[in-house]
Structure formats: structure tokens, C-alpha cells
Write an enzyme that holds these catalytic residues in place. Sequence first.
Site, mmCIF file in Angstrom:
data_model
loop_
_atom_site.group_PDB
_atom_site.id
_atom_site.type_symbol
_atom_site.label_atom_id
_atom_site.label_comp_id
_atom_site.label_asym_id
_atom_site.label_seq_id
_atom_site.Cartn_x
_atom_site.Cartn_y
_atom_site.Cartn_z
ATOM 1 N N THR A 163 0.815 -1.208 0.000
ATOM 2 C CA THR A 163 0.000 0.000 0.000
ATOM 3 C C THR A 163 0.855 1.267 0.000
ATOM 4 O O THR A 163 2.010 1.231 0.457
ATOM 5 C CB THR A 163 -0.908 -0.024 1.254
ATOM 6 O OG1 THR A 163 -1.441 1.271 1.476
ATOM 7 C CG2 THR A 163 -0.126 -0.390 2.511
ATOM 8 N N ASP A 164 0.257 2.367 -0.431
ATOM 9 C CA ASP A 164 0.951 3.664 -0.348
ATOM 10 C C ASP A 164 1.043 4.154 1.104
ATOM 11 O O ASP A 164 1.788 5.087 1.404
ATOM 12 C CB ASP A 164 0.259 4.722 -1.228
ATOM 13 C CG ASP A 164 -1.213 4.951 -0.898
ATOM 14 O OD1 ASP A 164 -1.744 4.293 0.021
ATOM 15 O OD2 ASP A 164 -1.842 5.805 -1.566
ATOM 16 N N GLU A 165 0.245 3.522 2.005
ATOM 17 C CA GLU A 165 0.195 4.028 3.389
ATOM 18 C C GLU A 165 1.516 3.837 4.127
ATOM 19 O O GLU A 165 1.748 4.487 5.148
ATOM 20 C CB GLU A 165 -0.958 3.363 4.150
ATOM 21 C CG GLU A 165 -2.275 3.557 3.415
ATOM 22 C CD GLU A 165 -3.525 3.259 4.222
ATOM 23 O OE1 GLU A 165 -3.449 3.273 5.461
ATOM 24 O OE2 GLU A 165 -4.564 3.013 3.597
HETATM 25 P P1 NAD Z 1 -9.560 -7.469 2.163
HETATM 26 O O1 NAD Z 1 -9.551 -7.182 3.626
HETATM 27 O O2 NAD Z 1 -10.778 -7.198 1.372
HETATM 28 O O3 NAD Z 1 -9.176 -9.005 1.918
HETATM 29 C C1 NAD Z 1 -8.185 -9.666 2.632
HETATM 30 C C2 NAD Z 1 -8.367 -11.165 2.418
HETATM 31 O O4 NAD Z 1 -7.313 -11.853 3.112
HETATM 32 C C3 NAD Z 1 -9.681 -11.716 2.970
HETATM 33 O O5 NAD Z 1 -10.285 -12.566 2.024
HETATM 34 C C4 NAD Z 1 -9.257 -12.507 4.211
HETATM 35 O O6 NAD Z 1 -10.114 -13.614 4.495
HETATM 36 C C5 NAD Z 1 -7.855 -12.950 3.824
HETATM 37 N N1 NAD Z 1 -6.995 -13.215 4.978
HETATM 38 C C6 NAD Z 1 -6.809 -12.419 6.064
HETATM 39 N N2 NAD Z 1 -5.962 -12.998 6.926
HETATM 40 C C7 NAD Z 1 -5.580 -14.185 6.362
HETATM 41 C C8 NAD Z 1 -4.701 -15.220 6.748
HETATM 42 N N3 NAD Z 1 -4.034 -15.166 7.915
HETATM 43 N N4 NAD Z 1 -4.521 -16.266 5.923
HETATM 44 C C9 NAD Z 1 -5.199 -16.336 4.737
HETATM 45 N N5 NAD Z 1 -6.056 -15.392 4.335
HETATM 46 C C10 NAD Z 1 -6.245 -14.319 5.119
HETATM 47 O O7 NAD Z 1 -8.305 -6.684 1.576
HETATM 48 P P2 NAD Z 1 -8.116 -5.960 0.167
HETATM 49 O O8 NAD Z 1 -8.662 -4.596 0.250
HETATM 50 O O9 NAD Z 1 -8.569 -6.882 -0.906
HETATM 51 O O10 NAD Z 1 -6.528 -5.821 0.132
HETATM 52 C C11 NAD Z 1 -5.725 -6.869 -0.413
HETATM 53 C C12 NAD Z 1 -4.266 -6.486 -0.291
HETATM 54 O O11 NAD Z 1 -4.038 -5.270 -0.988
HETATM 55 C C13 NAD Z 1 -3.829 -6.235 1.145
HETATM 56 O O12 NAD Z 1 -2.546 -6.790 1.316
HETATM 57 C C14 NAD Z 1 -3.790 -4.723 1.266
HETATM 58 O O13 NAD Z 1 -2.816 -4.313 2.197
HETATM 59 C C15 NAD Z 1 -3.414 -4.308 -0.137
HETATM 60 N N6 NAD Z 1 -3.917 -2.997 -0.568
HETATM 61 C C16 NAD Z 1 -5.227 -2.674 -0.453
HETATM 62 C C17 NAD Z 1 -5.682 -1.440 -0.911
HETATM 63 C C18 NAD Z 1 -7.131 -1.061 -0.842
HETATM 64 O O14 NAD Z 1 -7.481 0.078 -1.176
HETATM 65 N N7 NAD Z 1 -8.034 -1.943 -0.457
HETATM 66 C C19 NAD Z 1 -4.778 -0.534 -1.468
HETATM 67 C C20 NAD Z 1 -3.427 -0.904 -1.579
HETATM 68 C C21 NAD Z 1 -3.011 -2.144 -1.130
HETATM 69 P P1 TYD Z 2 -10.651 3.822 4.120
HETATM 70 O O1 TYD Z 2 -11.606 3.357 3.060
HETATM 71 O O2 TYD Z 2 -10.772 3.213 5.475
HETATM 72 O O3 TYD Z 2 -9.178 3.680 3.519
HETATM 73 P P2 TYD Z 2 -7.756 4.169 4.145
HETATM 74 O O4 TYD Z 2 -7.931 4.580 5.547
HETATM 75 O O5 TYD Z 2 -6.953 2.913 4.022
HETATM 76 O O6 TYD Z 2 -7.298 5.277 3.252
HETATM 77 O O7 TYD Z 2 -10.812 5.393 4.289
HETATM 78 C C1 TYD Z 2 -10.606 6.293 3.224
HETATM 79 C C2 TYD Z 2 -10.673 7.711 3.794
HETATM 80 O O8 TYD Z 2 -12.000 7.942 4.261
HETATM 81 C C3 TYD Z 2 -9.763 7.922 5.003
HETATM 82 O O9 TYD Z 2 -9.252 9.251 4.953
HETATM 83 C C4 TYD Z 2 -10.702 7.788 6.189
HETATM 84 C C5 TYD Z 2 -12.022 8.292 5.649
HETATM 85 N N1 TYD Z 2 -13.220 7.683 6.227
HETATM 86 C C6 TYD Z 2 -14.248 8.493 6.736
HETATM 87 O O10 TYD Z 2 -14.171 9.744 6.724
HETATM 88 N N2 TYD Z 2 -15.356 7.888 7.246
HETATM 89 C C7 TYD Z 2 -15.476 6.538 7.294
HETATM 90 O O11 TYD Z 2 -16.510 6.028 7.798
HETATM 91 C C8 TYD Z 2 -14.427 5.711 6.756
HETATM 92 C C9 TYD Z 2 -14.532 4.209 6.768
HETATM 93 C C10 TYD Z 2 -13.335 6.340 6.224
#
Ligand code: NAD
Ligand code: TYD
Length: 358
Positions: free
Chosen positions: A135-137
Amino acid sequence: MAFHHLLVTGGAGFIGANFVHHWCRRYPQDRLVVLDALTYAGNYQTLAPLAGQANFRFVQGDINDQRLVNEILEQEAITAVVHFAAESHVDRSILGPVACVQTNVVGTFNLLECFRQYWLQQGQADQFRFLHISTDEVFGSLAPTDPAFTETTAYAPNSPYSASKAGSDHLVRSYFHTYGLPTLITNCSNNYGPYHFPEKLIPLMCINILQGKPLPIYGDGQNVRDWLYVEDHCRALETVLRQGQPGERYNIGGNNEVKNLDLVYLLCQLMDELAPQLPVRPCQQLITFVKDRPGHDRRYAIDASKIRRELGWEPQVTVETGLRKTVQWYLDNEDWWRPLLSAEYQAYYQQAYDLDPK
Ligand code: NAD
Ligand code: TYD
């Protein structure tokens, strides 16, 4: 390079499942094995349409389970691990960071170590990859005029979630430098699109609008995120896996910086336009400012020029098109999201927002 036997961890989550569907459409001949623990965030229903296909296998299990991971790698002759599995929600990581460290750091370590042992048995061959999705975080928070994050920006994670992802990125990096394991790391901005679990900003707002519930905006709503449509992310991951240079990292972003409040206004407009019946219309009346997230990062922005220059990837979906598609998807797929509003979810919601979730 082509990889025909993929192990996808976390493939029942939001991005993982989109990636699995993407890959099966693109490469129907490839063998794809999903390992997912089905935590609260994992949903087998998202993958159910693939269940009958000979080339697809779903294994419910934990990436911390060494025996199981070894068994899958060997039995399935895996050539590429695509590692999505993680505890992915910042707010949950603040309420309880243990699971985050266990899965994101220890779990990634276990997966790396199993894959390294397996790869050694294959004679350290070059046609293997370990793609770590991050992630960018991990880069921390930007001031309004700071330049966007590049691949060389120093890590400065601020939440237990981002710190655990940073830890896993460092482990992956070390396995390339120390052992020569052919790893790749991607750091992506906020994704949105179908199959996104209701706790995250965009699905939460869509679902609350449909239920006439308050739309909780943290702090002043001026925090900025760089939004990327999930299908664009999946295309980027395919590109990195097939063309990326082992040991390299690639930033992936949408070039779409939007303030949270503006994003929610856009969602409200789309809902007013597209939803046939809404309990409250115009739905922006539901916007409610709530207590800020502790340590809330102010701004993220990704400089994705390296992946564009070196691998030719660019996002194709504008935020206007992507949000419209996403809102329509939540309108059309109540059968998918409604069961996720479980008692566990309600309890989480109450704890996180201190609001009456109804
Ligand atoms: P998500 O929370 O929707 O899905 C995570 C999945 O991992 C779930 O299906 C869960 O059951 C599985 N999981 C959790 N713990 C586990 C374990 N111990 N063993 C096996 N499976 C397990 O997450 P997402 O939003 O799809 O993110 C996927 C990846 O992308 C993550 O690594 C996250 O850090 C990264 N990412 C997400 C975002 C975003 O905006 N969602 C952005 C950048 C990077
Ligand atoms: P989120 O979807 O949780 O992603 P991330 O924290 O990983 O960026 O949140 C996106 C942005 O929205 C973040 O600045 C937090 C804000 N946010 C709210 O203002 N209200 C909410 O209920 C949630 C879930 C997020």
C-alpha cells in the site's frame, strides 16, 4: 514471462477476488489456487461462480500454516505466489492491532520462508515469482504541496496497519537481497469497485445511503486519497507479474486525488440520480461529521511514472466512470452485501463510530 500455476493468497477478499476473476478471464488455461482464511473480510460467494472450473481450486486456510502452504506449493507445482492476504482495515488495526501483526508480518514471513525452501528445491530457477501487494500508506502522510510518493520515498507508517505492511515489505525486500528470491513489491493507492467490504469508505457510504443512515465523515473531511478503480489495479499487477524486474518495486496509483468530503458529495449525487428509491433524498442531508480517526493521515498521492515508463501501464478508468460503475454495482448486488451486515459487523460499527447502527 508467463506463470501458469498461481497461488493467490487472500483471493476471497476485495482486490484478490477481482484479480482472480481478471486472471481467469485473461488466462483460462492457467491453474489458479486460492488460499484464504475466510476472515470477516473474506467471502467465498465472490468466487462461487468459478467453483466448477477444473483449473480453479479454493483452499480455506491460514498463510501462517506452514504445513498447508508447503503442501499447496508442492502439490500444485506453483510458479508464482500473488500475495494479497492481509488484515486491511486501518480502523480495525487501531481497535486491535494483534491480528494485523500476526497476518501481515508473521504470515508474510511464513509464506516467504515456505516459498524460499520450495524454490531452493527447484534449483533456484528464474521462472518463479513472489508478488507482494502493498500500500501507499507505508510512506506516511503528505502536506498539501508535497510531491507524490515515489519508489524511493522513505517509509514513515503511522497506523498499526501501515506499520505491519511496512514490516512485510521490508521482509520481502530482504529475501531478494539476501537469498536472491525473485520478489516483486507493488505499493498501490486506495482501490474501489465491486466486492469491496462494507466497512471501507466508498461501500460504507453507498450502503448507508441505501438504508437512510448517517454518512460518517472523519474530522473535517479534507483528507485526500488517490483513488484507483480495482480493475486498473488488477491490470497493473498482471503487468508487474509478467514484465516486472525481480527485486524491483512499483508504485501504482490512479492520479485521482480527491478530498473525502468531495468524494462523498459525488457519491450522493450519483445515488440521487441512479437509485430508484431512497429513504432520504437528496442524500447529502445524511452527511455527519464524526470524531477523527486517531493519527489520521492527511494526504496520500502516488507518482506512478516508473510503472508507466518501464512497463507501459496506465490507469484507464476515470474517477467519474469508476464511481458510476461502482454505485450501480452496489445497487444491483444487494444479495452480495446485505448478508455482510452481520451481528459482528454491527458490533464493530457501534464500537468504531459510537453511533446507533439501527
Ligand atoms: P480485504 O480485507 O478485502 O481481503 C483480505 C483477504 O485476506 C480476505 O479474504 C481474508 O479472508 C484474507 N486473509 C486475512 N488474513 C488471512 C490469513 N491469515 N490467511 C489467509 N487469508 C487471510 O483486503 P483488500 O482490500 O482486498 O486488500 C488486499 C491487499 O491489498 C492487502 O494486502 C492490502 O494491504 C493491499 N492494498 C489494499 C488497498 C485497498 O485500497 N483496499 C490498497 C493498496 C493495497
Ligand atoms: P478507508 O476506506 O478506510 O481507507 P484508508 O484509511 O486505508 O485510506 O478510508 C478512506 C478515507 O476515508 C480515510 O481518509 C478515512 C475516511 N473515512 C471516513 O471519513 N469515514 C469513514 O466512515 C471511513 C470508513 C473512512
